[in-house]
Enzyme design. Structure first.
Site, PDB file in Angstrom:
ATOM      1  N   GLN A   1      -1.430 -21.746  10.590  1.00 13.40           N
ATOM      2  CA  GLN A   1      -1.314 -20.646  11.553  1.00 13.40           C
ATOM      3  C   GLN A   1      -2.668 -20.049  11.918  1.00 13.40           C
ATOM      4  O   GLN A   1      -2.735 -19.054  12.636  1.00 13.40           O
ATOM      5  CB  GLN A   1      -0.341 -19.576  11.061  1.00 13.40           C
ATOM      6  CG  GLN A   1      -0.821 -18.746   9.903  1.00 13.40           C
ATOM      7  CD  GLN A   1       0.269 -17.832   9.391  1.00 13.40           C
ATOM      8  OE1 GLN A   1       1.261 -18.289   8.808  1.00 13.40           O
ATOM      9  NE2 GLN A   1       0.133 -16.535   9.601  1.00 13.40           N
TER      10      GLN A   1
ATOM     11  N   LYS B   1       4.544  -4.424  12.345  1.00 12.29           N
ATOM     12  CA  LYS B   1       3.140  -4.486  12.747  1.00 12.29           C
ATOM     13  C   LYS B   1       2.870  -5.799  13.483  1.00 12.29           C
ATOM     14  O   LYS B   1       2.101  -5.850  14.426  1.00 12.29           O
ATOM     15  CB  LYS B   1       2.246  -4.378  11.524  1.00 12.29           C
ATOM     16  CG  LYS B   1       0.808  -4.437  11.888  1.00 12.29           C
ATOM     17  CD  LYS B   1      -0.059  -4.491  10.665  1.00 12.29           C
ATOM     18  CE  LYS B   1      -1.399  -5.024  11.032  1.00 12.29           C
ATOM     19  NZ  LYS B   1      -1.414  -6.483  11.171  1.00 12.29           N
ATOM     20  N   ASP B   2       3.504  -6.867  13.004  1.00 11.82           N
ATOM     21  CA  ASP B   2       3.377  -8.163  13.671  1.00 11.82           C
ATOM     22  C   ASP B   2       4.606  -8.344  14.565  1.00 11.82           C
ATOM     23  O   ASP B   2       5.493  -9.153  14.300  1.00 11.82           O
ATOM     24  CB  ASP B   2       3.235  -9.263  12.617  1.00 11.82           C
ATOM     25  CG  ASP B   2       1.976  -9.073  11.796  1.00 11.82           C
ATOM     26  OD1 ASP B   2       0.891  -9.317  12.326  1.00 11.82           O
ATOM     27  OD2 ASP B   2       2.073  -8.627  10.641  1.00 11.82           O
TER      28      ASP B   2
ATOM     29  N   LEU C   1      -2.157  -0.426   8.242  1.00  3.65           N
ATOM     30  CA  LEU C   1      -2.694  -1.113   7.067  1.00  3.65           C
ATOM     31  C   LEU C   1      -2.636  -2.612   7.316  1.00  3.65           C
ATOM     32  O   LEU C   1      -1.680  -3.119   7.893  1.00  3.65           O
ATOM     33  CB  LEU C   1      -1.878  -0.753   5.822  1.00  3.65           C
ATOM     34  CG  LEU C   1      -1.879   0.717   5.425  1.00  3.65           C
ATOM     35  CD1 LEU C   1      -1.153   0.903   4.094  1.00  3.65           C
ATOM     36  CD2 LEU C   1      -3.300   1.263   5.301  1.00  3.65           C
TER      37      LEU C   1
ATOM     38  N   GLY D   1      -1.008 -12.688   0.949  1.00  2.00           N
ATOM     39  CA  GLY D   1      -1.781 -12.065  -0.123  1.00  2.00           C
ATOM     40  C   GLY D   1      -2.693 -10.968   0.390  1.00  2.00           C
ATOM     41  O   GLY D   1      -2.498 -10.442   1.483  1.00  2.00           O
TER      42      GLY D   1
ATOM     43  N   HIS E   1       2.559  -4.075   2.529  1.00  2.00           N
ATOM     44  CA  HIS E   1       3.398  -5.091   1.878  1.00  2.00           C
ATOM     45  C   HIS E   1       4.343  -4.436   0.869  1.00  2.00           C
ATOM     46  O   HIS E   1       5.504  -4.825   0.740  1.00  2.00           O
ATOM     47  CB  HIS E   1       2.532  -6.104   1.127  1.00  2.00           C
ATOM     48  CG  HIS E   1       1.592  -6.904   1.966  1.00  2.00           C
ATOM     49  ND1 HIS E   1       0.234  -6.743   1.920  1.00  2.00           N
ATOM     50  CD2 HIS E   1       1.809  -7.883   2.884  1.00  2.00           C
ATOM     51  CE1 HIS E   1      -0.351  -7.587   2.745  1.00  2.00           C
ATOM     52  NE2 HIS E   1       0.585  -8.286   3.366  1.00  2.00           N
TER      53      HIS E   1
END
Ligand code: AMP
Length: 293
Positions: free
Chosen positions: A72, A161-162, A196, A42, A48
């Site tokens: 996590q 990004k991850d 972002l 979220g 996203h």
């Protein structure tokens, strides 16, 4: 006769329990149409939305999950402070014509009889985020595989990004032999280069500007590829970063598959990864320094 313009739109359907979303997905599974999944926590933003836009192009029905997964988070303060903006999230999903949004409770995702999955994530969970956030990737592997079981997507979208998360998810899928294609999506950045992130919502305007040092340092790494070896590039990037008000947690240059640190030699796909604190807010980012062929 007046011309009648009919605006095409799809209505976002919202689900909170497993049975009802599975019932809605059944016709898609039965007719072999492509189900796409985007797991999120979220506090949605354009990053996203770029995953959602790609999924909408490639799938017949797209499910976004919004679930702040407690397993996590290795730090309870971080979990409590994680931004929650559900009304804005739903408005964004409607604007982008998302089909289904799944908002389960913790009890729905982890019922009493839930058993942790058995995957061995070493060595990829033994470096970088794995060192600084113990248990984080076990939590990621569990929640993602749980959503794969519930939603049964053919395709699942994850942001580069991850970077380390993508490697963990791919390894989980491989070990559990899950029938899902993992699709990594490029990092979307603000105009100053800052990746972002939901966590950016906790930064002041001044901090948002200062945090651009992360991107500048990664870009500097690209220049260094032509001049020196990875170990020296890491030292130079760290020295460059030192001029900022952010606090560096780690900076490494790794092999894109094993995630092992590179020292004396570059490899295709060599990737620089950074974690740093901007005030209280922990930010991560990465950049491929050499194209992966
Ligand atoms: P999160 O809600 O932070 O767990 O993110 C959900 C998904 O969106 C993850 O796969 C992230 O990697 C991805 N994502 C987050 N930020 C970005 C971004 N700036 N660009 C592309 N993907 C992103």
């Amino acid at each position: 006769m007046p011309v009648c313009h009919i605006k095409e739109y799809s209505i976002l359907q919202r689900f909170e329990d497993i049975n009802s979303i599975r019932k809605a997905l059944k016709p898609f599974w039965d007719s072999k149409r492509t189900v796409g999944l985007i797991p999120t926590m979220g506090a949605l933003h354009e990053g996203h939305m770029s995953l959602l836009r790609q999924a909408k192009q490639e799938c017949d029905v797209v499910v976004v999950t919004i679930f702040v997964n407690p397993t996590q988070f290795n730090n309870s303060g971080d979990l409590e402070n994680y931004p929650r903006t559900i009304d804005e999230d739903l408005a964004l999903l409607r604007e982008e014509n998302c089909n289904f949004v799944f908002l389960p409770t913790v009890e729905e995702v982890y019922p009493e009889d839930y058993e942790n999955i058995k995957v061995d994530l070493s060595p990829i969970d033994e470096v970088m985020e794995g060192v600084h956030r113990p248990g984080h990737f076990e939590g990621v592997a569990n929640v993602v595989s749980r959503f794969f079981k519930i939603i049964e997507p053919q395709k699942a979208y994850f942001g580069r990004k991850d970077f380390q998360q993508v490697a963990v998810v791919e390894e989980t899928v491989r070990q559990l032999n899950l029938p899902v294609e993992i699709i990594p999506v490029e990092t979307l950045r603000a105009s100053n280069g800052l990746a972002l992130s939901s966590r950016n919502k906790r930064l002041s305007q001044d901090e948002l500007e200062k945090a651009a040092i992360i991107y500048k340092t990664l870009n500097y790494g690209k220049e260094l590829v032509k001049q020196t070896v990875p170990q020296d590039a890491i030292d130079k990037m760290k020295a460059y970063f030192e001029n900022s008000s952010l606090k560096l947690e780690y900076l490494d240059i790794v092999d894109p598959k094993s995630l092992a640190s590179l020292n004396q030699y570059w490899v295709p796909g060599s990737t620089a990864c950074i974690a740093a604190f901007c005030g209280e807010v922990r930010l991560i980012d990465n950049m491929e320094l050499i194209p992966n062929d």
